[in-house]
Write a protein that holds these residues in place. Sequence first.
Motif, PDB file in Angstrom:
ATOM      1  N   ASN A  85       9.664   4.405  15.741  1.00 32.23           N
ATOM      2  CA  ASN A  85       8.593   5.619  15.333  1.00 32.23           C
ATOM      3  C   ASN A  85       8.104   5.640  13.831  1.00 32.23           C
ATOM      4  N   CYS A  86       8.225   4.359  13.325  1.00 32.42           N
ATOM      5  CA  CYS A  86       7.847   4.382  11.875  1.00 32.42           C
ATOM      6  C   CYS A  86       6.509   4.924  11.531  1.00 32.42           C
ATOM      7  N   ASP A  87       5.653   4.417  12.232  1.00 32.14           N
ATOM      8  CA  ASP A  87       3.893   4.814  12.068  1.00 32.14           C
ATOM      9  C   ASP A  87       4.159   6.276  12.059  1.00 32.14           C
ATOM     10  N   LYS A  88       4.537   6.900  12.944  1.00 35.75           N
ATOM     11  CA  LYS A  88       4.509   8.391  13.080  1.00 35.75           C
ATOM     12  C   LYS A  88       5.107   9.231  12.060  1.00 35.75           C
ATOM     13  N   GLN A  89       6.146   8.516  11.768  1.00 38.49           N
ATOM     14  CA  GLN A  89       7.062   9.213  10.638  1.00 38.49           C
ATOM     15  C   GLN A  89       6.223   9.252   9.249  1.00 38.49           C
ATOM     16  N   VAL A  90       5.699   7.839   9.137  1.00 34.60           N
ATOM     17  CA  VAL A  90       4.873   7.583   7.862  1.00 34.60           C
ATOM     18  C   VAL A  90       3.834   8.747   7.784  1.00 34.60           C
ATOM     19  N   GLY A  91       2.890   8.855   8.894  1.00 34.70           N
ATOM     20  CA  GLY A  91       1.777   9.495   8.929  1.00 34.70           C
ATOM     21  C   GLY A  91       2.404  10.979   8.665  1.00 34.70           C
ATOM     22  N   GLU A  92       3.356  11.693   9.323  1.00 38.57           N
ATOM     23  CA  GLU A  92       4.063  12.970   8.780  1.00 38.57           C
ATOM     24  C   GLU A  92       4.451  12.932   7.411  1.00 38.57           C
ATOM     25  N   LEU A  93       4.866  12.239   6.773  1.00 35.62           N
ATOM     26  CA  LEU A  93       5.418  12.419   5.515  1.00 35.62           C
ATOM     27  C   LEU A  93       4.082  12.129   4.701  1.00 35.62           C
ATOM     28  N   LEU A  94       3.197  11.302   4.948  1.00 37.91           N
ATOM     29  CA  LEU A  94       1.918  11.497   4.218  1.00 37.91           C
ATOM     30  C   LEU A  94       1.073  12.776   4.263  1.00 37.91           C
ATOM     31  N   GLU A  95       1.220  13.501   5.185  1.00 37.91           N
ATOM     32  CA  GLU A  95       0.653  14.729   5.400  1.00 37.91           C
ATOM     33  C   GLU A  95       1.399  15.630   4.616  1.00 37.91           C
ATOM     34  N   LEU A  96       2.817  15.574   4.492  1.00 40.18           N
ATOM     35  CA  LEU A  96       3.646  16.497   3.833  1.00 40.18           C
ATOM     36  C   LEU A  96       3.282  16.321   2.458  1.00 40.18           C
ATOM     37  N   VAL A  97       3.150  15.306   1.793  1.00 37.97           N
ATOM     38  CA  VAL A  97       2.843  15.000   0.461  1.00 37.97           C
ATOM     39  C   VAL A  97       1.233  14.983   0.006  1.00 37.97           C
ATOM     40  N   LYS A  98       0.813  15.442   1.066  1.00 36.56           N
ATOM     41  CA  LYS A  98      -0.902  15.432   0.767  1.00 36.56           C
ATOM     42  C   LYS A  98      -1.741  14.067   0.528  1.00 36.56           C
ATOM     43  N   THR A 157       0.922  -1.174   0.083  1.00 35.64           N
ATOM     44  CA  THR A 157      -0.102   0.072  -0.010  1.00 35.64           C
ATOM     45  C   THR A 157       0.819   1.204  -0.068  1.00 35.64           C
ATOM     46  N   VAL A 158       0.152   2.399  -0.029  1.00 35.32           N
ATOM     47  CA  VAL A 158       0.993   3.715  -0.251  1.00 35.32           C
ATOM     48  C   VAL A 158       1.816   3.906   1.325  1.00 35.32           C
ATOM     49  N   ALA A 159       1.200   3.740   2.388  1.00 33.98           N
ATOM     50  CA  ALA A 159       2.006   3.484   3.701  1.00 33.98           C
ATOM     51  C   ALA A 159       2.859   2.802   3.583  1.00 33.98           C
ATOM     52  N   GLU A 160       2.502   1.477   3.019  1.00 33.52           N
ATOM     53  CA  GLU A 160       3.804   0.538   3.290  1.00 33.52           C
ATOM     54  C   GLU A 160       4.967   0.591   2.470  1.00 33.52           C
ATOM     55  N   ASN A 161       4.742   1.441   1.132  1.00 32.78           N
ATOM     56  CA  ASN A 161       5.755   1.971   0.278  1.00 32.78           C
ATOM     57  C   ASN A 161       6.454   2.942   1.127  1.00 32.78           C
ATOM     58  N   VAL A 162       5.811   3.804   1.753  1.00 30.33           N
ATOM     59  CA  VAL A 162       6.614   4.915   2.534  1.00 30.33           C
ATOM     60  C   VAL A 162       7.336   4.238   3.546  1.00 30.33           C
ATOM     61  N   ALA A 163       6.887   3.324   4.317  1.00 35.71           N
ATOM     62  CA  ALA A 163       7.418   2.771   5.563  1.00 35.71           C
ATOM     63  C   ALA A 163       8.362   1.949   5.136  1.00 35.71           C
ATOM     64  N   PHE A 164       8.717   1.504   3.954  1.00 39.75           N
ATOM     65  CA  PHE A 164       9.718   0.424   3.557  1.00 39.75           C
ATOM     66  C   PHE A 164      11.206   0.363   3.959  1.00 39.75           C
ATOM     67  N   GLY A 165      11.894   1.693   3.983  1.00 41.00           N
ATOM     68  CA  GLY A 165      13.080   1.868   4.390  1.00 41.00           C
ATOM     69  C   GLY A 165      13.263   2.091   5.925  1.00 41.00           C
ATOM     70  N   ILE A 166      11.893   2.336   6.671  1.00 44.13           N
ATOM     71  CA  ILE A 166      12.237   2.643   8.062  1.00 44.13           C
ATOM     72  C   ILE A 166      11.402   1.761   9.039  1.00 44.13           C
ATOM     73  N   ARG A 167      11.110   0.597   8.224  1.00 46.16           N
ATOM     74  CA  ARG A 167       9.960  -0.304   8.782  1.00 46.16           C
ATOM     75  C   ARG A 167      10.676  -0.772  10.153  1.00 46.16           C
ATOM     76  N   LYS A 168      11.934  -0.978  10.488  1.00 45.42           N
ATOM     77  CA  LYS A 168      12.213  -1.387  11.637  1.00 45.42           C
ATOM     78  C   LYS A 168      12.531  -0.227  13.041  1.00 45.42           C
ATOM     79  N   GLN A 169      12.445   0.954  12.387  1.00 45.00           N
ATOM     80  CA  GLN A 169      12.595   1.909  13.332  1.00 45.00           C
ATOM     81  C   GLN A 169      11.229   2.187  14.215  1.00 45.00           C
TER      82      GLN A 169
END
Length: 369
Positions: free
Chosen positions: A112-125, A98-110
């Motif tokens: 705060n991954c979910d929080k970062q993905v949320g922020e990035l998806l906000e940033l790119v609308k 999914t979109v969220a899983e694609n964005v999470a791919f490189g940071i999935r072991k971190q």
Amino acid sequence: MNHELLLSLRNLSCGYQEQHVVQGLNLHLNAGDIGCLLGPSGCGKTTTLRAIAGFEPVLEGEIQLADQIISRAGFTLAPEKRRIGMVFQDYALFPHLTVAENVAFGIRKQPNCDKQVGELLELVKLHQLAQRYPHELSGGQQQRVSLARALAPEPRLLLLDEPFSNLDGELRRRLSHEVRDILKARGTSAILVTHDQEEAFAVSDHVGVFNAGRLEQWDTPFNLYHEPLTPFVASFVGQGYFIRGQLVSADAVQTELGVIRGNRAYTLPQGCAVDVLLRPDDIVPAPESELKARIIGKTFLGAATLYRLQLPTGSQLEAIFPSHADHLPGQDVGIRVAADHLVVFPAPGSVAAHFSPSESGVRRFSSAV
Ligand SMILES: Nc1ncnc2c1ncn2[C@@H]1O[C@H](COP(=O)(O)OP(=O)(O)OP(=O)(O)O)[C@@H](O)[C@H]1O
């Protein structure tokens, strides 16, 4: 503003099977800046980008990122160890994620991954499309996902290879402005490759103009347009015509349009034949002027009209006039030269034509840096 040096390419040559595609390249990018490699097809832009990413070896010279040499002849730091992100022309998303899983791919072991993905998806609308799959998105949306995915691991440098070329006109323009805002908001340094000048100017702080594997000028968009260092840059960037003239003093040229004076001084020998660059916005309508030109073509641009003009000697020019006065082909119009930036090059075959740009002793009076 951060003016620390981030990326340096020093005397870089790179290419394929010992064929030097790019030669003697010197380029420096400050942290937080966006640079662009611009040039005609096949001039070596993508090869340079791939060398920076670590996909191609360096044949001569070196690449330094922050305080680390990442490539030199015989040594290439692996791409995954460079902390360099890539955004490709064809998006290259994982189709089964999914979109969220694609964005999470490189940071999935971190943690705060979910929080970062949320922020990035906000940033790119794209926060409302987080659960969609790539095939359920438009091209522009897919490129936003690809940007968010590349930004997630907080790369030291982001490389974008013709990122908007699969998108059509208006979307391309809008997304290029958006991408600049996003990169600036995060302070991300980036290098973009494009052959589209409008895109290069919209996104970048510095643009490098390539010609046949050589960087002819690395400068601000303003300086590339108004103070090109070579005839190639002058004609590749923006529209322009050269008219022949004779240097009558350090900052004045006698031409068939009269004496053109500018805010640059040249140390070329006085009296030498030069070609003067004139852009469409350097020629303005002047109904009372004795200087007349015949309209031989016109293109309506909306707010302005681009006219092709012919002078009594047969030389041709282009001029942009406000479109509320409509002139017809065949009509003679009064014109005036309104160029502050006198750009001249020694005419081919003239005594001074062997002078290099640095020898010509151009002194810049422009306040733009
Ligand atoms: N894998 C390769 N093997 C051999 N030669 C290559 C390879 N990739 C590119 N070249 C050659 O290197 C030269 C520069 O190519 P490059 O892709 O860097 O140009 P470019 O400026 O990015 O062009 P474009 O805007 O068309 O993408 C071209 O002559 C090309 O044919």
